[in-house]
Design a protein around this motif. Structure first.
Motif, short mmCIF file in Angstrom:
data_model
loop_
_atom_site.label_atom_id
_atom_site.label_comp_id
_atom_site.label_asym_id
_atom_site.label_seq_id
_atom_site.Cartn_x
_atom_site.Cartn_y
_atom_site.Cartn_z
N PHE A 76 2.74 16.85 -0.36
CA PHE A 76 2.98 16.27 0.95
C PHE A 76 3.99 15.14 0.91
O PHE A 76 4.66 14.87 1.92
CB PHE A 76 1.66 15.74 1.51
CG PHE A 76 1.72 15.39 2.97
CD1 PHE A 76 1.59 16.36 3.93
CD2 PHE A 76 1.93 14.07 3.36
CE1 PHE A 76 1.65 16.02 5.27
CE2 PHE A 76 2.00 13.73 4.68
CZ PHE A 76 1.86 14.71 5.66
N VAL A 77 4.13 14.49 -0.22
CA VAL A 77 5.12 13.41 -0.33
C VAL A 77 6.52 13.95 -0.05
O VAL A 77 7.33 13.31 0.64
CB VAL A 77 5.05 12.76 -1.73
CG1 VAL A 77 6.18 11.75 -1.93
CG2 VAL A 77 3.69 12.11 -1.94
N ALA A 78 6.78 15.17 -0.53
CA ALA A 78 8.10 15.77 -0.32
C ALA A 78 8.23 16.39 1.06
O ALA A 78 9.32 16.58 1.56
CB ALA A 78 8.36 16.81 -1.40
N LEU A 79 7.10 16.78 1.66
CA LEU A 79 7.16 17.49 2.94
C LEU A 79 6.44 16.70 4.03
O LEU A 79 5.78 17.26 4.90
CB LEU A 79 6.51 18.87 2.80
CG LEU A 79 7.10 19.79 1.72
CD1 LEU A 79 6.23 21.01 1.55
CD2 LEU A 79 8.52 20.18 2.07
N ALA A 104 -8.40 10.17 1.44
CA ALA A 104 -9.57 9.45 1.94
C ALA A 104 -10.36 10.29 2.94
O ALA A 104 -11.59 10.31 2.95
CB ALA A 104 -9.14 8.14 2.60
N LEU A 105 -9.64 11.03 3.80
CA LEU A 105 -10.30 11.91 4.76
C LEU A 105 -11.08 13.00 4.03
O LEU A 105 -12.21 13.33 4.41
CB LEU A 105 -9.25 12.52 5.70
CG LEU A 105 -9.78 13.53 6.73
CD1 LEU A 105 -10.76 12.86 7.67
CD2 LEU A 105 -8.63 14.16 7.50
N VAL A 111 1.67 7.16 1.95
CA VAL A 111 0.58 6.58 2.73
C VAL A 111 -0.25 7.67 3.41
O VAL A 111 -1.48 7.64 3.40
CB VAL A 111 1.15 5.60 3.78
CG1 VAL A 111 0.06 5.17 4.76
CG2 VAL A 111 1.77 4.39 3.10
N ILE A 112 0.44 8.64 3.98
CA ILE A 112 -0.28 9.73 4.66
C ILE A 112 -1.10 10.53 3.64
O ILE A 112 -2.23 10.95 3.91
CB ILE A 112 0.70 10.62 5.42
CG1 ILE A 112 1.36 9.83 6.56
CG2 ILE A 112 0.00 11.85 5.98
CD1 ILE A 112 2.47 10.57 7.28
N ALA A 113 -0.49 10.76 2.46
CA ALA A 113 -1.21 11.49 1.43
C ALA A 113 -2.49 10.76 1.03
O ALA A 113 -3.56 11.38 0.86
CB ALA A 113 -0.31 11.70 0.21
N ARG A 130 13.67 6.51 0.99
CA ARG A 130 12.56 5.75 0.42
C ARG A 130 11.45 5.55 1.45
O ARG A 130 10.25 5.66 1.13
CB ARG A 130 13.07 4.39 -0.06
CG ARG A 130 11.99 3.55 -0.73
CD ARG A 130 12.56 2.25 -1.21
NE ARG A 130 13.59 2.45 -2.23
CZ ARG A 130 14.28 1.46 -2.81
NH1 ARG A 130 14.03 0.20 -2.45
NH2 ARG A 130 15.20 1.74 -3.70
N ALA A 131 11.85 5.27 2.68
CA ALA A 131 10.84 5.10 3.73
C ALA A 131 10.04 6.38 3.95
O ALA A 131 8.82 6.34 4.17
CB ALA A 131 11.52 4.66 5.03
N ILE A 132 10.76 7.50 3.87
CA ILE A 132 10.06 8.78 4.04
C ILE A 132 9.07 9.00 2.91
O ILE A 132 7.93 9.43 3.13
CB ILE A 132 11.09 9.93 4.10
CG1 ILE A 132 11.90 9.85 5.39
CG2 ILE A 132 10.37 11.28 4.01
CD1 ILE A 132 13.04 10.85 5.47
N VAL A 133 9.51 8.68 1.65
CA VAL A 133 8.61 8.85 0.50
C VAL A 133 7.39 7.94 0.64
O VAL A 133 6.25 8.37 0.42
CB VAL A 133 9.36 8.58 -0.81
CG1 VAL A 133 8.38 8.55 -1.99
CG2 VAL A 133 10.44 9.64 -1.04
N TYR A 134 7.67 6.66 1.01
CA TYR A 134 6.55 5.74 1.18
C TYR A 134 5.60 6.21 2.29
O TYR A 134 4.38 6.14 2.17
CB TYR A 134 7.07 4.33 1.49
CG TYR A 134 7.69 3.63 0.31
CD1 TYR A 134 7.47 4.10 -1.00
CD2 TYR A 134 8.49 2.49 0.48
CE1 TYR A 134 8.04 3.44 -2.08
CE2 TYR A 134 9.06 1.83 -0.59
CZ TYR A 134 8.83 2.32 -1.88
OH TYR A 134 9.40 1.69 -2.95
N GLY A 135 6.22 6.63 3.40
CA GLY A 135 5.40 7.13 4.51
C GLY A 135 4.58 8.33 4.10
O GLY A 135 3.38 8.45 4.44
N GLY A 136 5.23 9.25 3.34
CA GLY A 136 4.49 10.42 2.86
C GLY A 136 3.37 10.02 1.92
O GLY A 136 2.27 10.61 1.95
#
Length: 487
Positions: free
Chosen positions: A294-297, A19-20, A12-14, A4-10
């Motif tokens: 990106f959420v998955a990778l 935004a970028l 946020v990065i996505a 779950r942390a990885i999914v959440y982290g992915g």
């Protein structure tokens, strides 16, 4: 918990990447706007210079007629010869209509195109009344009118006052210019299918507009919001909706320096952003798809992103520096010069610049080889860098064996001291140079200092430093020459 942390982290990065992407697209949109603004400015300058050059010649011809009318010997000549002396062939120039002399009542008394003047009274025209009522009117540019002598041809007139010896009004000299001249000039300047270019009188009368519409010629736009912008400064750029056709455009305008005229160039905003819109849709769609993947990778793509950012940073550094000397390259130098020049303009501070050139460097390369030449360039660059201490001082390779040193807030005396230190340091390297009169590698340096104003640009001090460098060369090389401070 970890997945779950990885999914959440992915996620946020996505979101950050989205935004970028939005930021980059926004900047790309601004770049499209800046390119359009620069294009409009260039088109306006082309048109302005053509018009000013021709009007200057016309004004000289009018003044020559005024001077001739005051010369008794000229006026005593036979009419044909007098016309040749007065008008010197100006009336036959392309796009010119009539060239006439009117008496104090507005009647034609001399006609450049005919030995016998054509009949006509023009006392009602603004080019006559302004000169009659205002002795200091000088060169007057009239409102557009339809010629009474040339079958209603649309024209404007340039006029000058003719005065008696006591200063009283004696009439005018006028030259009519066919509006077809402006039509042809503007038609040759491409601004897209909805772009527009206009020549407007200082009082708001439309002289010519492309796309051309005869009904617009002479139209008063003095109450339009766009015209109020034209009056706010000598030149500028803004977005507004046209009062003529309702199209929203990016306007660039310039008020002529010597004439009561305004040149306006406008590009339609849909055309400015057309390519950007297509690119934004493509990039935005791809970024959305990529963000979902990106959420998955997230970890893999995160590592790739970090490597990419490092590579971009290194490329940016390489793009701004000269690989041989480690100094700034010429592209970066241009940015630094413009920035420091603008700052000096704002602060009204002294701006100094050194132009450094290695003496007889071609002979050095021919004698010792290009590898030795590269080593000498690198050594000279180190000398320059070691002798400028302040953070604001900057050195760059200008090209070949030439270097530029930018010294903000430096008086001429200080610049000369630094230049002499650099010259001496290069000489003290004692690099053998059989082709030099000094037997070693030396450099000549030109120093120039300037207090910028609004009428000059950084090229002024560059030329001054280059001239000083030339003087140092002429003086025997291995010298420092200084251009007197100006500005």
């Amino acid at each position: 918990m970890a997945p779950r942390a990885i999914v959440y982290g992915g996620g946020v990065i996505a979101l950050m990447m989205v935004a970028l992407c939005a930021t980059v697209l926004y900047q790309s949109r601004q770049d499209a706007l800046d390119r359009a603004r620069e294009t409009s400015r260039n088109v306006a300058l082309i048109a302005e210079r053509d018009i000013e050059r021709n009007f200057e010649l016309y004004a000289l011809s009018l003044q020559a007629v005024v001077d001739g009318l005051g010369n008794a010997e000229v006026m005593a000549l036979p009419s044909r010869l007098r016309g040749q002396v007065l008008f010197d062939g100006a009336a036959t120039a392309k796009n010119l209509g009539s060239m006439l002399v009117l008496d104090a009542s507005g009647n034609v008394i001399i006609d450049a195109g005919n030995d016998t003047p054509r009949k006509g009274n023009f006392a009602d025209r603004d080019y006559f009344t302004v000169q009659r009522d205002n002795p200091s009117a000088g060169l007057y540019v009239s409102a557009p009118f339809r010629s009474r002598l040339r079958n209603g041809s649309q024209s404007i007139a340039l006029s000058r006052r003719v005065s008696h010896p006591d200063g009283s009004f004696a009439g005018i000299v006028l030259m009519s210019i066919n509006l077809e001249y402006f039509h042809q000039l503007f038609a040759g300047l491409s601004l897209g299918s909805h772009g527009a270019i206009s020549l407007i009188a200082g009082d708001g009368l439309m002289i010519m507009r492309q796309p051309f519409d005869p009904k617009i010629v002479g139209r008063d736009i003095s109450q339009a919001s766009t015209f109020r912008q034209f009056q706010s400064s000598m030149e500028g750029s803004f977005s507004d909706t046209s009062s003529i056709d309702g199209m929203r455009r990016l306007y660039y305008f310039r008020n002529f320096q010597t004439l009561p005229l305004i040149i306006m160039v406008a590009e339609a905003e849909p055309e400015i952003y057309a390519a950007w819109s297509r690119r934004a849709v493509r990039i935005g769609t791809l970024m959305a798809v990529f963000a979902l993947g990106f959420v998955a990778l997230s970890f893999i793509l995160g590592a790739q992103l970090r490597r990419r950012m490092r590579a971009e940073s290194e490329l940016q550094l390489l793009a701004r520096t000269d690989s041989l000397t480690g100094l700034h390259n010429r592209r970066t130098l241009g940015e630094i010069l413009e920035r420091e020049w603008r700052r000096a303009q704002r602060m009204r501070s002294m701006f100094s610049l050194l132009f450094v050139d290695i003496d007889r460097f071609k002979a050095y390369n021919d004698t010792y080889g290009h590898q030795a030449g590269d080593d000498a360039l690198a050594a000279v660059a180190r000398c320059i860098g070691e002798n400028i201490r302040r953070p604001a001082d900057t050195a760059a390779r200008y090209g070949g064996e030439e270097f530029i040193v930018v010294l903000p807030d430096t008086m001429p005396e200080g610049a000369s001291v630094i230049a002499e230190k650099i010259r001496a340091a290069i000489s003290d390297l004692a690099i053998e140079h059989a082709g030099s009169e000094y037997g070693r590698v030396t450099a000549s340096i030109g120093s120039a200092s300037w207090t910028p104003d609004q009428e000059t640009d950084v090229r002024t001090v560059l030329k001054a430093a280059d001239q000083a460098l030339y003087e140092a060369k002429v003086a025997g090389r291995n010298k420092v020459a200084t251009c007197a401070a100006a500005g």
